[in-house]
Design an enzyme around this catalytic site. Structure first.
Site, PDB file in Angstrom:
ATOM      1  N   GLY A 236      -2.141   4.800   8.131  1.00  0.00           N
ATOM      2  CA  GLY A 236      -2.999   3.729   7.639  1.00  0.00           C
ATOM      3  C   GLY A 236      -2.643   3.314   6.226  1.00  0.00           C
ATOM      4  O   GLY A 236      -1.486   3.012   5.907  1.00  0.00           O
ATOM      5  N   ALA A 237      -3.640   3.325   5.344  1.00  0.00           N
ATOM      6  CA  ALA A 237      -3.439   2.902   3.959  1.00  0.00           C
ATOM      7  C   ALA A 237      -2.501   3.829   3.195  1.00  0.00           C
ATOM      8  O   ALA A 237      -2.009   3.479   2.110  1.00  0.00           O
ATOM      9  CB  ALA A 237      -4.779   2.833   3.238  1.00  0.00           C
ATOM     10  N   GLY A 239       0.380   4.762   4.409  1.00  0.00           N
ATOM     11  CA  GLY A 239       1.742   4.491   4.847  1.00  0.00           C
ATOM     12  C   GLY A 239       2.113   5.217   6.130  1.00  0.00           C
ATOM     13  O   GLY A 239       1.278   5.401   7.020  1.00  0.00           O
ATOM     14  N   ALA A 240       3.345   5.648   6.222  1.00  0.00           N
ATOM     15  CA  ALA A 240       3.848   6.294   7.433  1.00  0.00           C
ATOM     16  C   ALA A 240       4.969   7.249   7.073  1.00  0.00           C
ATOM     17  O   ALA A 240       5.592   7.136   6.003  1.00  0.00           O
ATOM     18  CB  ALA A 240       4.346   5.243   8.426  1.00  0.00           C
ATOM     19  N   ASP A 266      -0.434  -1.026  17.033  1.00  0.00           N
ATOM     20  CA  ASP A 266       0.419  -1.638  18.049  1.00  0.00           C
ATOM     21  C   ASP A 266       1.464  -2.548  17.403  1.00  0.00           C
ATOM     22  O   ASP A 266       2.624  -2.584  17.821  1.00  0.00           O
ATOM     23  CB  ASP A 266      -0.429  -2.433  19.039  1.00  0.00           C
ATOM     24  CG  ASP A 266      -1.547  -1.602  19.646  1.00  0.00           C
ATOM     25  OD1 ASP A 266      -1.373  -0.371  19.751  1.00  0.00           O
ATOM     26  OD2 ASP A 266      -2.592  -2.169  20.009  1.00  0.00           O
TER      27      ASP A 266
END
Length: 320
Positions: A236-237, A239-240, A266
């Site tokens: 989410g906020a 990042g990844a 998605d």
């Protein structure tokens, strides 16, 4: 589009992407963007919209918007709502391998969104009718597919698990690369982490949000040897992060106002897969993780600025 004029998530190198076969769910979303927390037992003002949804269908729509040839494999009711959902996807540029089911209605999901959170109440309807033959028919109709992306929802339902596992196996026999989205933490917990990881064993790429990764025991990354080749955790906020066999790569989120988080994961998946098939169609090693995450984060940021889970016309790229 992004500030650079580039479609969010679309690889910039001009490579022609291979076709992605997306297997999973297609529903009507009843999206309620709440003005505040739900007032239990009373009224809560909200902006309410009926729109196309379903993890697989949303991912397919975002892939089409990013210029990737894409086919959705799903089942839908033989009703007016189902016809509307199919027409939306055709208009969005998605090729359809969707079977109509006279005995079941098109699925419906009520989405309650507030800030960065969203909760869902689901009636899966005709989605529970997905069968292995639906996958086989799609593979025969679209032999140019190089990658199969599976929504986790068919794996998490007893009625469709065999079809979902067959999809991964069939892709493997055709030397297609594969990815799975873990779908949702609560049904993952109910199905059991060891069972789910066994069902996806050998998959090239597993996508999960932080809650799903925690349920699966993968919050700190992949063990070695791992059940899948690579793992991407959507935070989410925050990042990844991409976990591979030899390195870990992180990407920061784009700071954007959140209108509705529905479908952001998605869109993120579509951005990631667009980079995957553009740089290495059918090859399990995939793209450069930092580059792929950058495309994914841009697409996810575009999604949270919209009401509903699908891209609007301003994000559509020409069909190849």
């Amino acid at each position: 589009m992004s500030d650079t004029g580039q479609h969010p998530g679309r690889p910039a190198d001009g490579a022609t992407p291979g076709r992605v076969l997306v297997v999973g769910d297609l529903v009507t979303d009843v999206v309620a963007v709440l003005s505040g927390p739900v007032a239990a037992g009373s009224d809560t003002p909200a902006a309410i919209r009926f729109t196309g949804g379903g993890q697989a269908a949303n991912t397919a729509a975002w892939l089409a918007a990013l210029g990737v040839p894409v086919t959705l494999v799903a089942t839908v009711g033989d009703d007016d709502v189902g016809s509307l959902r199919l027409a939306e996807l055709t208009d969005a540029g998605v090729d359809l391998a969707v079977r109509r089911c006279p005995s079941a209605p098109t699925g419906t999901v009520i989405v309650l969104a507030h800030g960065g959170d969203r909760s869902m109440v689901a009636d899966r309807g005709a989605n529970l009718s997905l069968r292995a033959r639906d996958v086989d028919d799609a593979l025969q109709r679209f032999p140019d597919a190089v990658h199969l992306h599976l929504s986790g929802y068919p794996l998490l339902s007893r009625q469709t698990r065999q079809a979902a596992r067959h999809a991964l196996a069939a892709a493997g026999t055709r030397a297609m690369s594969t990815s799975v989205d873990a779908a949702s933490a609560a049904p993952l917990r109910a199905a059991g982490a060891p069972e789910f990881l066994d069902w996806v064993r050998g998959t090239d790429l597993l996508l999960a949000n932080a809650d799903e990764a925690a349920v699966l025991g993968l919050a700190d990354g992949l063990p070695q040897p791992g059940p899948v080749r690579q793992l991407v955790v959507k935070r989410g906020a925050s990042g990844a992060v991409w976990h591979g066999p030899h390195r870990q790569v992180e990407a920061a989120a784009q700071p954007v106002p959140v209108v509705d988080p529905t479908g952001a994961g998605d869109a993120f998946a579509a951005g990631l897969l667009a980079a995957w098939v553009a740089t290495a169609p059918g090859v399990a090693t995939g793209p450069d993780p930092a580059d792929a995450l950058a495309h994914a984060v841009r697409a996810g940021a575009a999604a949270v600025g919209l009401v509903g889970a699908r891209p609007t016309g301003m994000f559509r790229a020409p069909r190849r």
